[in-house]
Motif scaffolding. Structure first.
Motif, short mmCIF file in Angstrom:
data_model
loop_
_atom_site.label_atom_id
_atom_site.label_comp_id
_atom_site.label_asym_id
_atom_site.label_seq_id
_atom_site.Cartn_x
_atom_site.Cartn_y
_atom_site.Cartn_z
N ARG A 1 31.96 58.04 44.51
CA ARG A 1 30.54 58.39 44.40
C ARG A 1 29.95 57.65 43.21
N THR A 2 28.65 57.45 43.25
CA THR A 2 27.96 56.88 42.09
C THR A 2 27.32 58.01 41.32
N SER A 3 27.08 57.77 40.07
CA SER A 3 26.48 58.79 39.21
C SER A 3 25.04 59.06 39.62
N SER A 4 24.62 60.30 39.48
CA SER A 4 23.21 60.63 39.72
C SER A 4 22.32 60.04 38.63
N TYR A 5 22.91 59.60 37.53
CA TYR A 5 22.15 58.99 36.44
C TYR A 5 21.93 57.50 36.63
N THR A 6 22.51 56.92 37.67
CA THR A 6 22.39 55.49 37.92
C THR A 6 20.93 55.13 38.18
N LYS A 7 20.43 54.15 37.43
CA LYS A 7 19.04 53.75 37.58
C LYS A 7 18.91 52.29 38.00
N SER A 8 20.01 51.63 38.30
CA SER A 8 19.97 50.23 38.73
C SER A 8 21.09 49.99 39.72
N ASP A 9 21.20 48.75 40.16
CA ASP A 9 22.28 48.43 41.09
C ASP A 9 23.56 48.02 40.36
N SER A 10 23.53 48.02 39.04
CA SER A 10 24.73 47.70 38.23
C SER A 10 25.35 49.01 37.77
N CYS A 11 26.32 49.48 38.52
CA CYS A 11 26.89 50.78 38.16
C CYS A 11 28.37 50.83 38.52
N VAL A 12 28.96 51.93 38.18
CA VAL A 12 30.35 52.18 38.54
C VAL A 12 30.40 53.34 39.52
N GLU A 13 31.49 53.38 40.23
CA GLU A 13 31.76 54.50 41.12
C GLU A 13 32.94 55.27 40.56
N VAL A 14 32.93 56.57 40.76
CA VAL A 14 33.98 57.45 40.24
C VAL A 14 34.55 58.26 41.40
N ALA A 15 35.86 58.41 41.39
CA ALA A 15 36.53 59.31 42.33
C ALA A 15 37.29 60.32 41.48
N VAL B 1 37.94 54.84 38.48
CA VAL B 1 36.64 54.23 38.21
C VAL B 1 36.68 52.79 38.69
N ARG B 2 35.61 52.35 39.36
CA ARG B 2 35.55 50.95 39.82
C ARG B 2 34.12 50.43 39.75
N ASP B 3 33.99 49.13 39.75
CA ASP B 3 32.70 48.45 39.75
C ASP B 3 32.14 48.50 41.16
N GLY C 1 39.63 46.12 42.29
CA GLY C 1 40.49 47.26 41.99
C GLY C 1 39.78 48.33 41.19
N HIS C 2 40.56 49.20 40.57
CA HIS C 2 40.00 50.33 39.85
C HIS C 2 40.87 50.68 38.65
N LEU C 3 40.31 51.42 37.74
CA LEU C 3 41.05 52.02 36.63
C LEU C 3 41.43 53.43 37.03
N SER C 4 42.60 53.83 36.63
CA SER C 4 43.06 55.19 36.91
C SER C 4 43.36 55.87 35.57
#
Length: 61
Positions: free
Chosen positions: A8-22, A31-33, A40-43
């Motif tokens: 999911r993306t954060s509800s605080y995201t205000k642009s198309d440059s964001c991260v997704e969190v699971a 976390v991933r771009d 890939g992602h960070l765990s």
């Protein structure tokens, strides 16, 4: 058995440059771009993720 990530993306995201969190797995937070999912992602363990979020909140104030 591993839990499939629910990205999911954060509800605080205000642009198309964001991260997704699971964060639906109790043992890790991933976390991933959002623009480069193929990289890939960070765990992280949940405690580390919580410390990161708290530090980010302090910086953004």
């Amino acid at each position: 058995m591993a839990t499939n990530p629910n990205w999911r993306t954060s509800s605080y995201t205000k642009s198309d440059s964001c991260v997704e969190v699971a964060d639906n797995d109790l043992s890790r937070v991933m976390v991933r771009d959002s623009k480069h999912r193929e990289f890939g992602h960070l765990s992280l363990d949940p405690a580390s993720w919580s410390r990161f979020i708290e530090a980010a909140k302090q910086v953004s104030q």
